[in-house]
Design a protein around this motif. Structure first.
Motif, PDB file in Angstrom:
ATOM      1  N   UNK A 235     120.816 -20.269  12.452  1.00 18.34           N
ATOM      2  CA  UNK A 235     120.115 -19.805  10.704  1.00 18.34           C
ATOM      3  C   UNK A 235     118.201 -21.376  11.380  1.00 18.34           C
ATOM      4  N   UNK A 236     118.606 -21.887  11.931  1.00 19.11           N
ATOM      5  CA  UNK A 236     117.118 -23.349  11.520  1.00 19.11           C
ATOM      6  C   UNK A 236     116.376 -22.402  12.997  1.00 19.11           C
ATOM      7  N   UNK A 237     116.364 -21.733  13.150  1.00 22.07           N
ATOM      8  CA  UNK A 237     115.622 -20.735  14.055  1.00 22.07           C
ATOM      9  C   UNK A 237     114.742 -19.820  13.150  1.00 22.07           C
ATOM     10  N   UNK A 238     115.794 -19.413  12.065  1.00 21.63           N
ATOM     11  CA  UNK A 238     115.378 -18.240  11.153  1.00 21.63           C
ATOM     12  C   UNK A 238     114.583 -18.759  10.802  1.00 21.63           C
ATOM     13  N   UNK A 239     114.132 -19.823   9.511  1.00 18.76           N
ATOM     14  CA  UNK A 239     113.560 -20.869   9.240  1.00 18.76           C
ATOM     15  C   UNK A 239     112.504 -20.424   9.752  1.00 18.76           C
ATOM     16  N   UNK A 240     112.095 -21.729  10.960  1.00 21.90           N
ATOM     17  CA  UNK A 240     111.263 -22.032  11.163  1.00 21.90           C
ATOM     18  C   UNK A 240     110.141 -20.377  11.838  1.00 21.90           C
ATOM     19  N   UNK A 241     111.007 -19.747  12.289  1.00 26.16           N
ATOM     20  CA  UNK A 241     110.837 -18.541  11.763  1.00 26.16           C
ATOM     21  C   UNK A 241     109.376 -18.243  10.905  1.00 26.16           C
ATOM     22  N   UNK A 242     110.271 -17.902   9.901  1.00 31.21           N
ATOM     23  CA  UNK A 242     109.706 -17.796   8.354  1.00 31.21           C
ATOM     24  C   UNK A 242     108.387 -19.159   8.332  1.00 31.21           C
ATOM     25  N   UNK A 243     108.836 -20.399   8.533  1.00 35.10           N
ATOM     26  CA  UNK A 243     107.716 -21.467   8.499  1.00 35.10           C
ATOM     27  C   UNK A 243     106.864 -21.358   9.339  1.00 35.10           C
ATOM     28  N   UNK A 244     106.307 -20.942  10.014  1.00 36.31           N
ATOM     29  CA  UNK A 244     105.947 -20.317  11.363  1.00 36.31           C
ATOM     30  C   UNK A 244     104.948 -19.299  10.767  1.00 36.31           C
ATOM     31  N   UNK A 245     105.579 -18.065  10.126  1.00 38.67           N
ATOM     32  CA  UNK A 245     104.250 -17.474  10.057  1.00 38.67           C
ATOM     33  C   UNK A 245     104.143 -17.204   8.364  1.00 38.67           C
ATOM     34  N   UNK A 246     104.328 -17.908   7.205  1.00 34.70           N
ATOM     35  CA  UNK A 246     104.020 -18.925   6.753  1.00 34.70           C
ATOM     36  C   UNK A 246     102.448 -20.118   7.004  1.00 34.70           C
ATOM     37  N   UNK A 247     103.384 -20.380   7.940  1.00 36.30           N
ATOM     38  CA  UNK A 247     101.683 -21.059   8.412  1.00 36.30           C
ATOM     39  C   UNK A 247     100.633 -20.577   9.042  1.00 36.30           C
ATOM     40  N   UNK A 248     100.693 -19.122   9.437  1.00 33.85           N
ATOM     41  CA  UNK A 248      99.971 -18.206  10.213  1.00 33.85           C
ATOM     42  C   UNK A 248      98.406 -17.849   9.128  1.00 33.85           C
ATOM     43  N   UNK A 249      99.829 -16.989   7.867  1.00 32.86           N
ATOM     44  CA  UNK A 249      99.342 -16.551   6.889  1.00 32.86           C
ATOM     45  C   UNK A 249      98.317 -17.405   5.962  1.00 32.86           C
ATOM     46  N   UNK A 250      98.521 -19.169   5.999  1.00 30.83           N
ATOM     47  CA  UNK A 250      97.891 -19.709   5.397  1.00 30.83           C
ATOM     48  C   UNK A 250      96.627 -20.053   5.830  1.00 30.83           C
ATOM     49  N   UNK A 251      96.615 -21.220   7.125  1.00 32.66           N
ATOM     50  CA  UNK A 251      95.629 -20.432   8.351  1.00 32.66           C
ATOM     51  C   UNK A 251      94.233 -18.931   7.941  1.00 32.66           C
ATOM     52  N   UNK A 252      95.015 -18.324   8.155  1.00 34.99           N
ATOM     53  CA  UNK A 252      94.465 -17.072   8.049  1.00 34.99           C
ATOM     54  C   UNK A 252      93.576 -17.268   6.928  1.00 34.99           C
ATOM     55  N   UNK A 253      94.269 -16.815   5.722  1.00 32.17           N
ATOM     56  CA  UNK A 253      93.555 -17.172   4.116  1.00 32.17           C
ATOM     57  C   UNK A 253      92.372 -18.651   3.953  1.00 32.17           C
ATOM     58  N   UNK A 254      92.872 -19.260   4.548  1.00 32.44           N
ATOM     59  CA  UNK A 254      91.580 -20.270   4.635  1.00 32.44           C
ATOM     60  C   UNK A 254      89.978 -19.799   5.626  1.00 32.44           C
ATOM     61  N   UNK A 255      89.012 -19.290   5.120  1.00 31.56           N
ATOM     62  CA  UNK A 255      87.964 -18.648   6.008  1.00 31.56           C
ATOM     63  C   UNK A 255      87.128 -19.896   6.405  1.00 31.56           C
ATOM     64  N   UNK A 256      87.117 -21.282   5.861  1.00 36.17           N
ATOM     65  CA  UNK A 256      86.147 -22.273   5.824  1.00 36.17           C
ATOM     66  C   UNK A 256      87.505 -23.027   6.743  1.00 36.17           C
ATOM     67  N   UNK A 257      88.180 -23.051   7.320  1.00 37.01           N
ATOM     68  CA  UNK A 257      88.740 -23.624   8.228  1.00 37.01           C
ATOM     69  C   UNK A 257      88.650 -23.553   9.891  1.00 37.01           C
ATOM     70  N   UNK A 258      88.235 -24.745  10.300  1.00 34.41           N
ATOM     71  CA  UNK A 258      87.442 -25.195  11.929  1.00 34.41           C
ATOM     72  C   UNK A 258      88.838 -24.617  12.524  1.00 34.41           C
ATOM     73  N   UNK A 259      88.300 -23.922  13.936  1.00 32.85           N
ATOM     74  CA  UNK A 259      89.501 -23.505  14.377  1.00 32.85           C
ATOM     75  C   UNK A 259      90.629 -23.287  14.208  1.00 32.85           C
TER      76      UNK A 259
END
Length: 150
Positions: free
Chosen positions: A12-36
């Motif tokens: 269950x913890x691994x499922x939650x970690x996968x969900x959070x990693x996917x959300x973080x990747x989406x948030x980073x992709x949405x920020x166009x002005x973010x470095x790296x």
């Protein structure tokens, strides 16, 4: 039973970690002005791969624990690759071979079969006598007479 419950909690913890990693990747992709941003997205993809690998290993360990296997990596301290030649019976005893082996009767001499018996009717005695007399008439004697007679 406790070990199986802990494996399900870990899954269950691994499922939650996968969900959070996917959300973080989406948030980073949405920020166009973010470095790296590209490097961070790659890092999140690598993290998801690692989490998937650990999740599969946990599922395998959970399965082994639910079967009551005595040869799991947790109890023996060896990895699955090191235990390939070990027989894991799952806690049951099997009779793999008879010890000592059962005796089998074997013939002392090999059995020969006369395959040509049905095909040979009579020996050509006249022809055999002719060849024998011709060989004796040459008068060749000694150890290598068969070699010198040709």
């Amino acid at each position: 039973a406790d070990a199986v419950a802990k494996y399900s909690e870990a899954l269950a913890l691994f499922e939650q970690a996968l969900f959070l990693a996917s959300e973080a990747a989406e948030e980073i992709a949405a920020c166009q002005e973010m470095e790296m941003a590209d490097e961070l997205i790659e890092t999140m993809a690598d993290l998801r791969k690692e989490i998937n690998a650990v999740q599969v290993r946990t599922q395998a360990a959970s399965f082994l624990a639910s079967r009551g296997s005595q040869a799991s990596s947790a109890t023996s301290g060896l990895t699955l690759l090191r235990r390939l030649d070990d027989f894991d019976s799952g806690g049951k005893t099997y009779r793999i071979a008879d010890v000592p082996p059962a005796l089998e009767a074997t013939p002392c001499k090999p059995a020969f079969f006369d395959i040509a018996n049905n095909y040979v009717n009579e020996f050509p005695i006249d022809e055999l006598e002719f060849h024998c007399n011709a060989f004796k008439a040459k008068g060749s004697r000694g150890f290598m007479r068969w070699f010198r007679s040709s």
